[in-house]
Design a protein around this motif. Structure first.
Motif, PDB file in Angstrom:
ATOM      1  N   VAL A 146      -9.453  -1.559 -12.235  1.00  0.00           N
ATOM      2  CA  VAL A 146      -8.626  -0.521 -12.835  1.00  0.00           C
ATOM      3  C   VAL A 146      -7.188  -1.029 -12.893  1.00  0.00           C
ATOM      4  O   VAL A 146      -6.731  -1.764 -12.017  1.00  0.00           O
ATOM      5  CB  VAL A 146      -8.699   0.814 -12.064  1.00  0.00           C
ATOM      6  CG1 VAL A 146     -10.119   1.352 -12.069  1.00  0.00           C
ATOM      7  CG2 VAL A 146      -8.177   0.681 -10.652  1.00  0.00           C
ATOM      8  N   VAL A 147      -6.498  -0.643 -13.943  1.00  0.00           N
ATOM      9  CA  VAL A 147      -5.123  -1.057 -14.183  1.00  0.00           C
ATOM     10  C   VAL A 147      -4.263   0.203 -14.172  1.00  0.00           C
ATOM     11  O   VAL A 147      -4.529   1.141 -14.931  1.00  0.00           O
ATOM     12  CB  VAL A 147      -4.994  -1.798 -15.528  1.00  0.00           C
ATOM     13  CG1 VAL A 147      -3.549  -2.216 -15.770  1.00  0.00           C
ATOM     14  CG2 VAL A 147      -5.926  -3.009 -15.563  1.00  0.00           C
ATOM     15  N   PRO A 190      -5.716   2.648  -4.330  1.00  0.00           N
ATOM     16  CA  PRO A 190      -6.971   1.965  -3.979  1.00  0.00           C
ATOM     17  C   PRO A 190      -8.057   2.917  -3.489  1.00  0.00           C
ATOM     18  O   PRO A 190      -9.231   2.743  -3.824  1.00  0.00           O
ATOM     19  CB  PRO A 190      -6.533   0.996  -2.873  1.00  0.00           C
ATOM     20  CG  PRO A 190      -5.084   0.792  -3.070  1.00  0.00           C
ATOM     21  CD  PRO A 190      -4.574   2.097  -3.590  1.00  0.00           C
ATOM     22  N   VAL A 191      -7.672   3.918  -2.710  1.00  0.00           N
ATOM     23  CA  VAL A 191      -8.659   4.875  -2.205  1.00  0.00           C
ATOM     24  C   VAL A 191      -9.268   5.659  -3.358  1.00  0.00           C
ATOM     25  O   VAL A 191     -10.498   5.856  -3.431  1.00  0.00           O
ATOM     26  CB  VAL A 191      -8.020   5.812  -1.166  1.00  0.00           C
ATOM     27  CG1 VAL A 191      -8.971   6.942  -0.801  1.00  0.00           C
ATOM     28  CG2 VAL A 191      -7.623   5.029   0.083  1.00  0.00           C
ATOM     29  N   ILE A 192      -8.430   6.124  -4.269  1.00  0.00           N
ATOM     30  CA  ILE A 192      -8.932   6.878  -5.422  1.00  0.00           C
ATOM     31  C   ILE A 192      -9.830   5.985  -6.275  1.00  0.00           C
ATOM     32  O   ILE A 192     -10.931   6.384  -6.688  1.00  0.00           O
ATOM     33  CB  ILE A 192      -7.766   7.420  -6.265  1.00  0.00           C
ATOM     34  CG1 ILE A 192      -6.934   8.417  -5.444  1.00  0.00           C
ATOM     35  CG2 ILE A 192      -8.283   8.092  -7.540  1.00  0.00           C
ATOM     36  CD1 ILE A 192      -5.630   8.830  -6.109  1.00  0.00           C
ATOM     37  N   ALA A 193      -9.375   4.737  -6.516  1.00  0.00           N
ATOM     38  CA  ALA A 193     -10.184   3.808  -7.315  1.00  0.00           C
ATOM     39  C   ALA A 193     -11.518   3.536  -6.642  1.00  0.00           C
ATOM     40  O   ALA A 193     -12.571   3.469  -7.302  1.00  0.00           O
ATOM     41  CB  ALA A 193      -9.413   2.511  -7.534  1.00  0.00           C
ATOM     42  N   GLY A 194     -11.488   3.374  -5.323  1.00  0.00           N
ATOM     43  CA  GLY A 194     -12.724   3.121  -4.587  1.00  0.00           C
ATOM     44  C   GLY A 194     -13.697   4.280  -4.684  1.00  0.00           C
ATOM     45  O   GLY A 194     -14.914   4.078  -4.755  1.00  0.00           O
ATOM     46  N   ARG A 195     -13.171   5.499  -4.668  1.00  0.00           N
ATOM     47  CA  ARG A 195     -14.050   6.673  -4.806  1.00  0.00           C
ATOM     48  C   ARG A 195     -14.813   6.641  -6.122  1.00  0.00           C
ATOM     49  O   ARG A 195     -15.914   7.181  -6.242  1.00  0.00           O
ATOM     50  CB  ARG A 195     -13.237   7.969  -4.713  1.00  0.00           C
ATOM     51  CG  ARG A 195     -12.753   8.308  -3.329  1.00  0.00           C
ATOM     52  CD  ARG A 195     -12.453   9.792  -3.205  1.00  0.00           C
ATOM     53  NE  ARG A 195     -11.382  10.247  -4.071  1.00  0.00           N
ATOM     54  CZ  ARG A 195     -10.132  10.480  -3.679  1.00  0.00           C
ATOM     55  NH1 ARG A 195      -9.786  10.275  -2.415  1.00  0.00           N
ATOM     56  NH2 ARG A 195      -9.219  10.913  -4.536  1.00  0.00           N
ATOM     57  N   GLY A 197     -11.437  -3.571  -8.145  1.00  0.00           N
ATOM     58  CA  GLY A 197     -10.089  -3.928  -7.713  1.00  0.00           C
ATOM     59  C   GLY A 197      -9.060  -3.119  -8.472  1.00  0.00           C
ATOM     60  O   GLY A 197      -9.393  -2.392  -9.424  1.00  0.00           O
ATOM     61  N   VAL A 198      -7.791  -3.254  -8.061  1.00  0.00           N
ATOM     62  CA  VAL A 198      -6.695  -2.522  -8.690  1.00  0.00           C
ATOM     63  C   VAL A 198      -5.613  -3.508  -9.113  1.00  0.00           C
ATOM     64  O   VAL A 198      -5.169  -4.341  -8.305  1.00  0.00           O
ATOM     65  CB  VAL A 198      -6.077  -1.480  -7.735  1.00  0.00           C
ATOM     66  CG1 VAL A 198      -4.919  -0.760  -8.415  1.00  0.00           C
ATOM     67  CG2 VAL A 198      -7.113  -0.476  -7.271  1.00  0.00           C
ATOM     68  N   LEU A 199      -5.186  -3.415 -10.354  1.00  0.00           N
ATOM     69  CA  LEU A 199      -4.046  -4.183 -10.852  1.00  0.00           C
ATOM     70  C   LEU A 199      -2.908  -3.199 -11.116  1.00  0.00           C
ATOM     71  O   LEU A 199      -3.095  -2.208 -11.831  1.00  0.00           O
ATOM     72  CB  LEU A 199      -4.391  -4.937 -12.132  1.00  0.00           C
ATOM     73  CG  LEU A 199      -5.574  -5.911 -12.093  1.00  0.00           C
ATOM     74  CD1 LEU A 199      -5.684  -6.662 -13.409  1.00  0.00           C
ATOM     75  CD2 LEU A 199      -5.424  -6.891 -10.939  1.00  0.00           C
ATOM     76  N   TYR A 200      -1.740  -3.489 -10.559  1.00  0.00           N
ATOM     77  CA  TYR A 200      -0.573  -2.610 -10.699  1.00  0.00           C
ATOM     78  C   TYR A 200       0.356  -3.175 -11.770  1.00  0.00           C
ATOM     79  O   TYR A 200       0.811  -4.324 -11.674  1.00  0.00           O
ATOM     80  CB  TYR A 200       0.161  -2.510  -9.369  1.00  0.00           C
ATOM     81  CG  TYR A 200      -0.683  -1.971  -8.247  1.00  0.00           C
ATOM     82  CD1 TYR A 200      -0.804  -0.601  -8.016  1.00  0.00           C
ATOM     83  CD2 TYR A 200      -1.374  -2.838  -7.400  1.00  0.00           C
ATOM     84  CE1 TYR A 200      -1.581  -0.112  -6.983  1.00  0.00           C
ATOM     85  CE2 TYR A 200      -2.157  -2.359  -6.362  1.00  0.00           C
ATOM     86  CZ  TYR A 200      -2.253  -0.999  -6.157  1.00  0.00           C
ATOM     87  OH  TYR A 200      -3.029  -0.519  -5.139  1.00  0.00           O
ATOM     88  N   LEU A 201       0.657  -2.351 -12.765  1.00  0.00           N
ATOM     89  CA  LEU A 201       1.555  -2.758 -13.846  1.00  0.00           C
ATOM     90  C   LEU A 201       3.009  -2.600 -13.415  1.00  0.00           C
ATOM     91  O   LEU A 201       3.422  -1.515 -13.009  1.00  0.00           O
ATOM     92  CB  LEU A 201       1.315  -1.891 -15.083  1.00  0.00           C
ATOM     93  CG  LEU A 201      -0.014  -2.046 -15.819  1.00  0.00           C
ATOM     94  CD1 LEU A 201      -0.147  -0.954 -16.869  1.00  0.00           C
ATOM     95  CD2 LEU A 201      -0.109  -3.427 -16.463  1.00  0.00           C
ATOM     96  N   ILE A 202       3.777  -3.664 -13.513  1.00  0.00           N
ATOM     97  CA  ILE A 202       5.204  -3.618 -13.205  1.00  0.00           C
ATOM     98  C   ILE A 202       5.959  -3.650 -14.529  1.00  0.00           C
ATOM     99  O   ILE A 202       5.931  -4.654 -15.255  1.00  0.00           O
ATOM    100  CB  ILE A 202       5.611  -4.794 -12.300  1.00  0.00           C
ATOM    101  CG1 ILE A 202       4.734  -4.824 -11.044  1.00  0.00           C
ATOM    102  CG2 ILE A 202       7.079  -4.684 -11.927  1.00  0.00           C
ATOM    103  CD1 ILE A 202       4.759  -3.561 -10.217  1.00  0.00           C
ATOM    104  N   SER A 203       6.614  -2.552 -14.829  1.00  0.00           N
ATOM    105  CA  SER A 203       7.309  -2.421 -16.115  1.00  0.00           C
ATOM    106  C   SER A 203       8.680  -3.078 -16.048  1.00  0.00           C
ATOM    107  O   SER A 203       9.189  -3.373 -14.966  1.00  0.00           O
ATOM    108  CB  SER A 203       7.469  -0.945 -16.459  1.00  0.00           C
ATOM    109  OG  SER A 203       8.441  -0.346 -15.596  1.00  0.00           O
TER     110      SER A 203
END
Length: 541
Positions: free
Chosen positions: A154-155, A178-183, A188-194
């Motif tokens: 998820v991004v 991460p907890v929400i994504a795992g549910r 994995g989680v990718l964090y967008l840095i604007s």
């Protein structure tokens, strides 16, 4: 457990017996020379800065355990001993095998346009993950509606949508991505840095340095760092350059997503490229102890409630690459806190009257690595069937002058503040407001681990009156976390005895009071961490 069961049996056997008045404890003498001797030993070069897991800390832990034994305390650690062993995982990325994120056919190396940290969960093996990717807006629970993310990356944008508060996000399913994504079954989680993030909350160069540094955390029996299942197997941060490649062929470009996010929530969608992450960590696991002694309570009805006096025993060790003096002795931070805690422990045993509640004395490990020993103890308490009702934490008292006031961090959140004021009044010591709120001291010491476990807690800082401001600011600027924090500083150990007495009086009142400390009604920490616990009305000023 034995204490709690004994208390229950005792109370049942004697439930009908008349209660005898307990004599008042005698006021012990607090010894400046003993505090000086303990600081001198604990901050000696032979203990090499007491780094967690190192030889010097092991010597210091043995010293404290022997002192607890000499005081007649009961061992409170594992297997009937003085130690609660904490498994600490030191981990860093393997520079010989750089971490990478591949977006489609384009490989991004860690430290350039992507940031990936080490993890102790997979040992020294290379971890490789591949899957599709889905943009999930801000990554809150509501953002997953209609999206299939199972087995995918998820991004997510960082921060919160415009107009959404942390409290609102927490009430609607939380804000831990991460907890929400795992549910939802994400990989994995990718964090967008604007671009805006780069100019403000997420300076990329500073973050790059942090991600490359070795990290330490404790491991649960299941191998989770900090005892928390992150929900996903990997996380990474990507800057606008990598984001451009990630959003190629998507309904919106990265630039359009960043622009839309300034106005509020952004609806999610599937992304075109397939992703692969790869990282290799170097992991070393050591076991280092919290040292725990217990003075059992005398009242069968209250002995299963525990009052804690805590002080971290570790410091930051040795810097072998440094020229000249390489040992960070940690005399003020925190040999002084441990020495005054030991003197308070002696005062309890010397008073001639055991407290009604049980009292736990703890020399904590790995505070300097991120409050790890206290976090572990809060997760795995040693109170058996009983419960911890308060923590009084002793950390880096500035013992360079005769303090006339203290700052009581955490006092405003619970009835412990009233107890601190009464103890100070007995000694002519006033309680002052926080003169350095920008430092966020309330969140930076071991008591906060117990706050997060719902326990009212307080930690005292020697105040700014009577020359205290200059002494405190000079110490922070000149000696804090420097090799000059040594026993040769001009310690005022009479102030150390005074500090030990003040903390003793606070803990003693809690231990003997009819009612345990309570969070105030409407307090944010109590409401967040101690739902359902009894509350007290804040006194009018």
């Amino acid at each position: 457990m034995r204490i709690a069961l004994f208390s229950i049996a005792f109370s049942l056997a004697f439930a009908a017996a008349p209660t005898l008045a307990q004599p008042a404890p005698a006021e012990p003498i607090f010894r400046a020379d003993a505090i000086h001797a303990d600081i001198t030993f604990l901050a000696d070069d032979q203990l090499e800065g007491r780094d967690a897991g190192a030889r010097g800390h092991n010597i210091a832990a043995l010293f404290v355990a022997n002192r607890f034994q000499a005081l007649g305390l009961k061992p409170g650690g594992n297997d009937g001993g003085w130690y609660q062993q904490v498994p600490l995982a030191e981990h860093a990325l393997d520079d010989a095998k750089p971490a990478t994120l591949t977006i489609g056919t384009t490989k991004f190396t860690n430290g350039g346009d992507v940031l990936i940290s080490a993890s102790p969960r997979y040992g020294n093996d290379t971890q490789t993950l591949s899957g599709e990717a889905v943009f999930v807006g801000y990554g809150l629970e509501s953002d997953y509606a209609g999206l299939d993310v199972k087995g995918k990356f998820v991004v997510t944008l960082i921060g919160l949508p415009k107009g959404v508060t942390q409290e609102a996000a927490r009430a609607a399913g939380g804000s831990d991505r991460p907890v929400i994504a795992g549910r939802h079954g994400a990989l994995g989680v990718l964090y967008l840095i604007s671009p805006d993030n780069l100019r403000g909350a997420f300076p990329w160069l500073q973050a790059t340095g942090y991600f490359r540094e070795p990290q330490t955390n404790w491991l649960s029996p299941s191998g989770f760092p900090g005892g928390e299942d992150p929900g996903v197997q990997i996380g990474a941060y990507i800057n606008p350059t990598a984001a451009k490649a990630l959003f190629a062929g998507a309904p919106m470009s990265a630039e359009q997503v960043f622009a839309a996010a300034l106005a509020g929530p952004v609806k999610g969608f599937a992304l075109a490229p397939r992703l692969t992450t790869a990282r290799t960590s170097k992991v070393r696991i050591v076991r280092s102890p919290n040292v725990i002694g217990i003075l059992p309570g005398s009242d069968p009805a209250l002995a299963a409630e525990y009052v804690m006096l805590s002080a971290h025993l570790d410091h930051v060790g040795v810097d072998r690459a440094r020229e000249g003096d390489q040992i960070f002795n940690g005399a003020m931070d925190n040999a002084a806190g441990v020495a005054t805690m030991l003197e308070a422990a002696r005062a309890f045993t010397a008073s001639g009257v055991r407290p009604k509640r049980s009292v736990v004395f703890v020399a904590l490990i790995a505070e300097e690595d991120g409050l790890l020993g206290s976090s572990y103890l809060a997760r795995y308490p040693v109170t058996g069937a009983g419960k911890l009702v308060a923590d009084v934490n002793l950390d880096m008292p500035i013992l360079l002058y005769d303090f006339q006031d203290v700052v009581a961090y955490g006092a405003e959140h619970s009835t412990m503040g009233e107890i601190v004021e009464r103890a100070g009044a007995r000694m002519g010591v006033t309680v002052s407001p926080d003169p350095m709120p920008e430092e966020n001291f309330f969140l930076r010491s071991d008591h906060y681990s117990f706050v997060k476990a719902g326990v009212p807690s307080v930690f005292l800082m020697t105040g700014f009156k009577n020359g205290g401001e200059k002494a405190f600011r000079d110490f922070l600027a000149t000696h804090y976390h420097k090799v000059s924090d040594q026993p040769g500083l001009p310690f005022d150990c009479a102030a150390g005895a005074k500090f030990a007495r003040l903390n003793y009086l606070i803990a003693r009142e809690i231990a003997d009071a009819a009612e345990a400390p309570r969070w105030y009604e409407g307090n944010s920490f109590g409401d967040r961490f101690a739902k359902g616990a009894p509350r007290a009305v804040r006194p009018a000023k």
